[in-house]
Every structure is written in structure tokens, then in C-alpha cells.
Design an enzyme around this catalytic site. Structure first.
Site, PDB file in Angstrom:
ATOM      1  N   CYS A   1      -1.109   7.007  -1.351  1.00  0.00           N
ATOM      2  CA  CYS A   1      -0.674   5.705  -0.848  1.00  0.00           C
ATOM      3  C   CYS A   1       0.066   5.017  -1.979  1.00  0.00           C
ATOM      4  O   CYS A   1      -0.411   5.018  -3.128  1.00  0.00           O
ATOM      5  CB  CYS A   1      -1.881   4.872  -0.401  1.00  0.00           C
ATOM      6  SG  CYS A   1      -1.462   3.170   0.044  1.00  0.00           S
TER       7      CYS A   1
ATOM      8  N   TYR B   1      -0.838  -0.826   7.665  1.00  0.00           N
ATOM      9  CA  TYR B   1      -0.207  -0.038   8.720  1.00  0.00           C
ATOM     10  C   TYR B   1      -1.146   0.997   9.332  1.00  0.00           C
ATOM     11  O   TYR B   1      -1.002   1.373  10.490  1.00  0.00           O
ATOM     12  CB  TYR B   1       1.025   0.676   8.164  1.00  0.00           C
ATOM     13  CG  TYR B   1       2.301  -0.129   8.227  1.00  0.00           C
ATOM     14  CD1 TYR B   1       2.339  -1.421   8.750  1.00  0.00           C
ATOM     15  CD2 TYR B   1       3.490   0.414   7.761  1.00  0.00           C
ATOM     16  CE1 TYR B   1       3.513  -2.142   8.802  1.00  0.00           C
ATOM     17  CE2 TYR B   1       4.680  -0.296   7.810  1.00  0.00           C
ATOM     18  CZ  TYR B   1       4.687  -1.577   8.331  1.00  0.00           C
ATOM     19  OH  TYR B   1       5.851  -2.280   8.390  1.00  0.00           O
TER      20      TYR B   1
ATOM     21  N   ASP C   1       8.092  -1.128   2.593  1.00  0.00           N
ATOM     22  CA  ASP C   1       6.665  -0.811   2.631  1.00  0.00           C
ATOM     23  C   ASP C   1       5.958  -1.880   3.455  1.00  0.00           C
ATOM     24  O   ASP C   1       6.541  -2.907   3.808  1.00  0.00           O
ATOM     25  CB  ASP C   1       6.092  -0.758   1.210  1.00  0.00           C
ATOM     26  CG  ASP C   1       4.673  -0.213   1.150  1.00  0.00           C
ATOM     27  OD1 ASP C   1       4.213   0.390   2.140  1.00  0.00           O
ATOM     28  OD2 ASP C   1       4.006  -0.396   0.116  1.00  0.00           O
TER      29      ASP C   1
ATOM     30  N   CYS D   1       6.061   4.152   1.932  1.00  0.00           N
ATOM     31  CA  CYS D   1       4.763   3.977   2.578  1.00  0.00           C
ATOM     32  C   CYS D   1       4.379   5.304   3.210  1.00  0.00           C
ATOM     33  O   CYS D   1       5.132   5.832   4.036  1.00  0.00           O
ATOM     34  CB  CYS D   1       4.844   2.881   3.639  1.00  0.00           C
ATOM     35  SG  CYS D   1       3.367   2.712   4.658  1.00  0.00           S
ATOM     36  N   ASN D   2       3.242   5.845   2.817  1.00  0.00           N
ATOM     37  CA  ASN D   2       2.841   7.151   3.337  1.00  0.00           C
ATOM     38  C   ASN D   2       2.591   7.120   4.837  1.00  0.00           C
ATOM     39  O   ASN D   2       2.994   8.037   5.563  1.00  0.00           O
ATOM     40  CB  ASN D   2       1.592   7.640   2.604  1.00  0.00           C
ATOM     41  CG  ASN D   2       1.872   8.011   1.169  1.00  0.00           C
ATOM     42  OD1 ASN D   2       1.947   7.135   0.308  1.00  0.00           O
ATOM     43  ND2 ASN D   2       2.044   9.288   0.898  1.00  0.00           N
ATOM     44  N   THR D   3       1.929   6.075   5.321  1.00  0.00           N
ATOM     45  CA  THR D   3       1.646   5.982   6.755  1.00  0.00           C
ATOM     46  C   THR D   3       2.934   5.919   7.557  1.00  0.00           C
ATOM     47  O   THR D   3       3.123   6.656   8.533  1.00  0.00           O
ATOM     48  CB  THR D   3       0.778   4.744   7.049  1.00  0.00           C
ATOM     49  OG1 THR D   3      -0.454   4.849   6.336  1.00  0.00           O
ATOM     50  CG2 THR D   3       0.482   4.633   8.537  1.00  0.00           C
TER      51      THR D   3
END
Length: 274
Positions: A183, A41, A9, A73-75
Site C-alpha cells: 500500500c 478505497y 491516490d 494506489c494498490n487497491t
């Protein structure tokens, strides 16, 4: 250390995902990599983000002989996953916002997604909504400041509840019954979020679904560690099985304490040129 599960992450948010995986796989070894030098990010150019993540993760996979990578990590999941999979021969699991279960759970059919601005605006997110929540009114809330507030809470134990209430005012006004935490940092402040939003809003995240996917993939490859290993009459699970790696010049005493409390015995800085 046997072949570990590598969880990655930008910051400490992935610890919430790691905790869910450990519930299902308590006897596995773990590496946690957080790229806190480049946090958050969501504010990075895509090509810069991809290059840095691929270099970091691939180097650590080679060093640790990890058996699977979890991009917690979603991004990064929406941007970096294809490049990581192209550069690695082991499974790579990403994070998908829990839009589908939220739509299924909602009684009012008014749901929301709380995430970073990057996740909120990505085409992939809107595809999920079209595919799984077409019968719902979906509100999108992008907020990078909450990421840093979660980091601050872990570092200091403090949370500015007045500022949190200000940030969540649009969410409260939307009158939702389910809010997706898009997130991985946000489950770290779930109690505070719930306090502001009230008991009428159900909070959903993807941690359990990610853990289930990891178990499935490792089972298919016969890589599940079924029992504790004993060496010299001592279990090797625990301190020796948990390693953390970060990229910032230094980390706070509070964060170090949190990592130790989570079971990490090795906490080491690694460098990146990206």
C-alpha cells in the site's frame, strides 16, 4: 505550467510515489489528486470505486492537460486501471506489489505482503505470488487501520506505537526476512514499521519501479523535461509546478503544512458526485 504528471491516490500515500518520480524527473510539473472523501478505497464496492475514480481522474486530466496518469494506489490499480485506460488516450501507470524482487531478495524464502484487505484478497495478487514467488512461503496481512494511522501521522505528527505493535504482532510472529509494503501509504510510516519489526526484516515498496516505468513511457513519447525553464530570470520549477487537489470538505492544518513542505503552491478542493 507545462503538461504535468498526474499522480492519483485515495489519500496521502501517493506522495511517497510522487517523491520517487521526482528523483528521476526533477524538472517536470506535477499534479497530485487525492480522493480523501472516499478513503479508504478498500472498503468501497468495486463499481462505485470505478465510477468515482474515472470521473475524477478524467475531469482533472482534461483540466490540466496531463501527459501521464500514475495511479499510486494498490487497491485502485487492481480495480480501476482498465476503465481508466479505456477512457483516456494518455498512458496510465499502476502500482504492482513488489512480490518479484522480494522473492529474489529473500534468503529464508519466507516473505510477506502487508496491504489493505482488498489488495490481499484480489485474484491479481495471488497470480503475482504464483508467478514470481512460487519457491517462497508467502504470508498475507490485510490491515486498513494502518492506512488511517499513516494519514493521522501526516495530519498530526503523532503515531500510536503501542497500537502499531499490536497490529504488526502477526507479522513479527511469521519470522519473515522480507516484507512487501503493498500500500503506498505504508512507506510514509516506514521508520515506525521498521522500529517494530526490527532490522532483520527488509521492507520493500514499488516506488522506484513506478518511477522507472514513468521515465520509460515519457522518454518514448519525447516528453521528458530536461532542464529548468526560466521566465523573467526566475525558474518556474517549484511552487508554480506543483498543484494538489483533494475531495473532502476540508483538510487538516497538519496536512496542509505537509503539502506546502512538499512544494505544492496550489491546494484546492474539487467535487465529485460519485
Amino acid at each position: 505550467m507545462s503538461r504535468p504528471i498526474l499522480v492519483f491516490d485515495s489519500g496521502i500515500g501517493g506522495l511517497s510515489v510522487l517523491a520517487e518520480i521526482r528523483k528521476s524527473l526533477p524538472h517536470s510539473d506535477y499534479c497530485y489528486l487525492f480522493d480523501n472523501a472516499r478513503l479508504p478505497y478498500g472498503e468501497l464496492e468495486e463499481q462505485v470505486l470505478i465510477a468515482g475514480c474515472v470521473a475524477l481522474v478524467c475531469d482533472l486530466v482534461a483540466r490540466t492537460n496531463a501527459m501521464i496518469v500514475v495511479v499510486a494506489c494498490n487497491t485502485a490499480s487492481t480495480v480501476v486501471l482498465p476503465a481508466l485506460r479505456a477512457n483516456l488516450s494518455i498512458p496510465v501507470v499502476g502500482v504492482v506489489p513488489a512480490i518479484k524482487p522480494a522473492a529474489q531478495m529473500s534468503k529464508s524464502k519466507r516473505i510477506g505482503l502487508l496491504a489493505t484487505p482488498g489488495t490481499v484478497k484480489r485474484h491479481y495478487t495471488h497470480e503475482l505470488i504464483s508467478q514470481f514467488a512460487d519457491d517462497c512461503h508467502v504470508e498475507l496481512f490485510g490491515c486498513s487501520e494502518l492506512v488511517m494511522m499513516a494519514e493521522q501521522k501526516i495530519a498530526t505528527g503523532q503515531m500510536d506505537m503501542h497500537r502499531l505493535a499490536d497490529l504488526l504482532a502477526p507479522v513479527v510472529a511469521a519470522q519473515l526476512d522480507v516484507l512487501v509494503l503493498g500500500c503506498t501509504h505504508f512507506p510514509m510510516i516506514q521508520a515506525e514499521l521498521q522500529q517494530v519489526l526490527g532490522a532483520g526484516v527488509t521492507l520493500m515498496d514499488s516506488g522506484a519501479a513506478i518511477a522507472k516505468r514513468v521515465v520509460t513511457l515519457l522518454t518514448q513519447q519525447n516528453l521528458i523535461v530536461e532542464e529548468r525553464r526560466v521566465t523573467n530570470e526566475r525558474e518556474t520549477l517549484g511552487e508554480s509546478a506543483m498543484q494538489a487537489f483533494y475531495t473532502k470538505a476540508e483538510i487538516s492544518e497538519g496536512l496542509t503544512t505537509t503539502l506546502i513542505d512538499c512544494g505544492f503552491s496550489t491546494i484546492e478542493r474539487i467535487t465529485t458526485t460519485n
